[in-house]
Design a protein around this motif. Sequence first.
Motif, PDB file in Angstrom:
ATOM      1  N   GLU A   1    -109.721 -46.049 -23.214  1.00  0.00           N
ATOM      2  CA  GLU A   1    -110.101 -45.527 -22.058  1.00  0.00           C
ATOM      3  C   GLU A   1    -109.863 -46.250 -20.997  1.00  0.00           C
ATOM      4  N   ARG A   2    -109.271 -46.825 -20.928  1.00  0.00           N
ATOM      5  CA  ARG A   2    -108.240 -47.230 -19.186  1.00  0.00           C
ATOM      6  C   ARG A   2    -107.031 -48.006 -19.761  1.00  0.00           C
TER       7      ARG A   2
ATOM      8  N   ASP B   1    -108.444 -54.926 -25.838  1.00  0.00           N
ATOM      9  CA  ASP B   1    -109.851 -55.228 -25.639  1.00  0.00           C
ATOM     10  C   ASP B   1    -110.206 -54.961 -24.133  1.00  0.00           C
ATOM     11  N   ARG B   2    -108.797 -54.879 -23.011  1.00  0.00           N
ATOM     12  CA  ARG B   2    -109.274 -54.925 -21.970  1.00  0.00           C
ATOM     13  C   ARG B   2    -108.639 -53.443 -21.734  1.00  0.00           C
TER      14      ARG B   2
ATOM     15  N   VAL C   1    -106.219 -54.945 -39.036  1.00  0.00           N
ATOM     16  CA  VAL C   1    -105.892 -56.267 -39.587  1.00  0.00           C
ATOM     17  C   VAL C   1    -106.192 -56.844 -38.446  1.00  0.00           C
ATOM     18  N   VAL C   2    -105.758 -56.543 -37.513  1.00  0.00           N
ATOM     19  CA  VAL C   2    -105.364 -56.769 -35.863  1.00  0.00           C
ATOM     20  C   VAL C   2    -106.662 -57.565 -35.548  1.00  0.00           C
TER      21      VAL C   2
ATOM     22  N   LYS D   1     -94.589 -52.320 -25.351  1.00  0.00           N
ATOM     23  CA  LYS D   1     -96.228 -51.296 -25.285  1.00  0.00           C
ATOM     24  C   LYS D   1     -96.444 -51.465 -26.508  1.00  0.00           C
ATOM     25  N   LEU D   2     -97.694 -50.795 -26.550  1.00  0.00           N
ATOM     26  CA  LEU D   2     -98.784 -50.832 -27.476  1.00  0.00           C
ATOM     27  C   LEU D   2     -99.623 -49.782 -27.442  1.00  0.00           C
ATOM     28  N   THR D   3     -99.453 -49.330 -28.159  1.00  0.00           N
ATOM     29  CA  THR D   3    -100.292 -47.801 -27.436  1.00  0.00           C
ATOM     30  C   THR D   3    -101.221 -47.490 -29.225  1.00  0.00           C
ATOM     31  N   LEU D   4    -102.836 -47.423 -29.122  1.00  0.00           N
ATOM     32  CA  LEU D   4    -103.412 -47.272 -30.241  1.00  0.00           C
ATOM     33  C   LEU D   4    -102.846 -45.643 -30.817  1.00  0.00           C
ATOM     34  N   THR D   5    -102.882 -45.989 -31.834  1.00  0.00           N
ATOM     35  CA  THR D   5    -103.025 -44.805 -32.588  1.00  0.00           C
ATOM     36  C   THR D   5    -103.395 -44.320 -34.064  1.00  0.00           C
ATOM     37  N   THR D   6    -102.872 -43.343 -34.246  1.00  0.00           N
ATOM     38  CA  THR D   6    -103.657 -43.294 -36.294  1.00  0.00           C
ATOM     39  C   THR D   6    -101.788 -42.702 -36.542  1.00  0.00           C
TER      40      THR D   6
END
Length: 507
Positions: A252-253, A301-302, A328-329, A373-378
């Motif tokens: 989201e942010r 979560d931020r 897992v995370v 960098k942390l990227t949420l992806t698939t």
Amino acid sequence: MTRTRLALSGVLAAVAGTAAGHLVAGFLSPASSPVLAVGSTVIDLTPTPLKEWAIATFGTNDKVVLQGSVLVVTLALATVAGLLSRRRLAVGVAFLVVLTSLAGAAALLRPAAHPLDVVPALVAMAVGVATFVWLAHLTHTTSGRLRDGDAQRSMGTSGRRGFLAGALGVAALSVLAAAGGQLRAGAQAVKKVVLPRPSDPAAPLPKGLEATVAGISPLRTPTDSFYRVDTNLTVPKVDVDSWTLEVDGMVERPFSLTFAELAAMPLIERDITMTCVSNEVGGGYIGAARWLGVRLTDVLDRAGVKGSPDQVLSTAVDGFTISTPLAVVRDGRDAMVAIGMNGTQLTDVHGFPARLITPGLYGFVGATKWLTKLTLTTYAAEQAYWTKRKWATDAPIKTSARIDTPAPLSTIKAGRTAIGGVAWAQHRGVGKVEVKIDDGPWQPTRLGPDVGVDYWRQWYLPWDAKPGLHRLSVRATDRRGQVQTSERATPFPDGSSGIQEVVVTVE
Ligand SMILES: Nc1nc2c(c(=O)[nH]1)N[C@H]1C(S)=C(S)[C@@H](COP(=O)(O)O)O[C@H]1N2
Ligand SMILES: [Mo]
């Protein structure tokens, strides 16, 4: 004579160019040194089975062997270049230009390359070509142009002397330049940072068995003997003042944190044993340390979540990537963005200023060093470095045990001694360790202190050793009652397995 000199000119030109490039890289960016840039590209292009073979054969020396091979191939090509220049100097020059251009391309095509990374290769090109032309000139002007016998002889000797002096000069300057580059790169130290105290500290570490069982691994691995595994030929020395941790992708942010902002978040401290997927049964790619860091879920979560990502893709400052399953995370384990190890800031080798630690997973799926960098992806959308090379996406550490003492193939004195070592089953915990002597039964061993399910466990069995040749085996059982498998597996694709057997002579 001329042929030898031309070959030597080619080799020395390559040596001089490589050394000059290495020197300049030492000041600009060590990883852009021609040999290192080519070496890194070779690492990335090497097929998985060959890489496995190299790690198994050369162990931690694999990097030295690789760089040596790059150098040997370069010098062989330079010899050919020299020999091909007998009629036309331009042939050798063109060869050197192509060779250094490849090095430049290699440097520029690195994942996180900077345009200036091409400079060392350009310097190598200029110095290499100049050296070659100069040495070839010495060769041509001094071999057999004069008809008069005496004159030719004297000219030949002084010319030979001239070439020899030139060659020695080039060699000496090259050694100095290469050493200078090496020193300069090594002298770059990461900055000292202040680490706040953890709001959730770990309990003091109990006394380990190392005080009583000689030869057993210490309960905590000292940082300087902690194994190192990565794809880097030079250790990244990250500038912590300009470093940031970015969080982006299906969130989201999206946001980014400076080191100070990250360190100001609530810190946890945990004892966690890391293992490399390339660790063979009985091997040393394992280490146990106390880690200080921010919970990975606190960071994620931020940013919130948008859509349904299934992996955290983490990126290192050099562009290297690791995929960690999001499930897992988020399952409650202490996955963290670590900024401290064994009571101090991370060392450059182990990922300064921040790295990922995921208890229970092999390092290649959860321990990104030099994290940025942390990227949420698939997994469908993006694949990490090792995933592209067909290694497993879900890689829990397999239950295993290692005999530290007596050492394999050692000779020990008869009488009372101990068989001892460590066992691990991260995130499940070690429940039991058993030893088998020759064809005897599996005997339970005594376990060392319990530091939690994510840590390894020391164990030992008192042994009255009788003279002769003995075969010792060990196996661990996790706390759920699952016995370590005796089925042999190689590290690829999700970790080695099998029972370690150690043969010792008792006299
Ligand atoms: N940036 C980066 N991080 C990395 C790697 C790497 O090649 N590059 N290798 C991983 C692997 S395979 C392991 S086993 C661990 C090893 O961490 P250590 O060198 O601190 O023991 O780091 C992981 N993190
Ligand atoms: Mo690894």
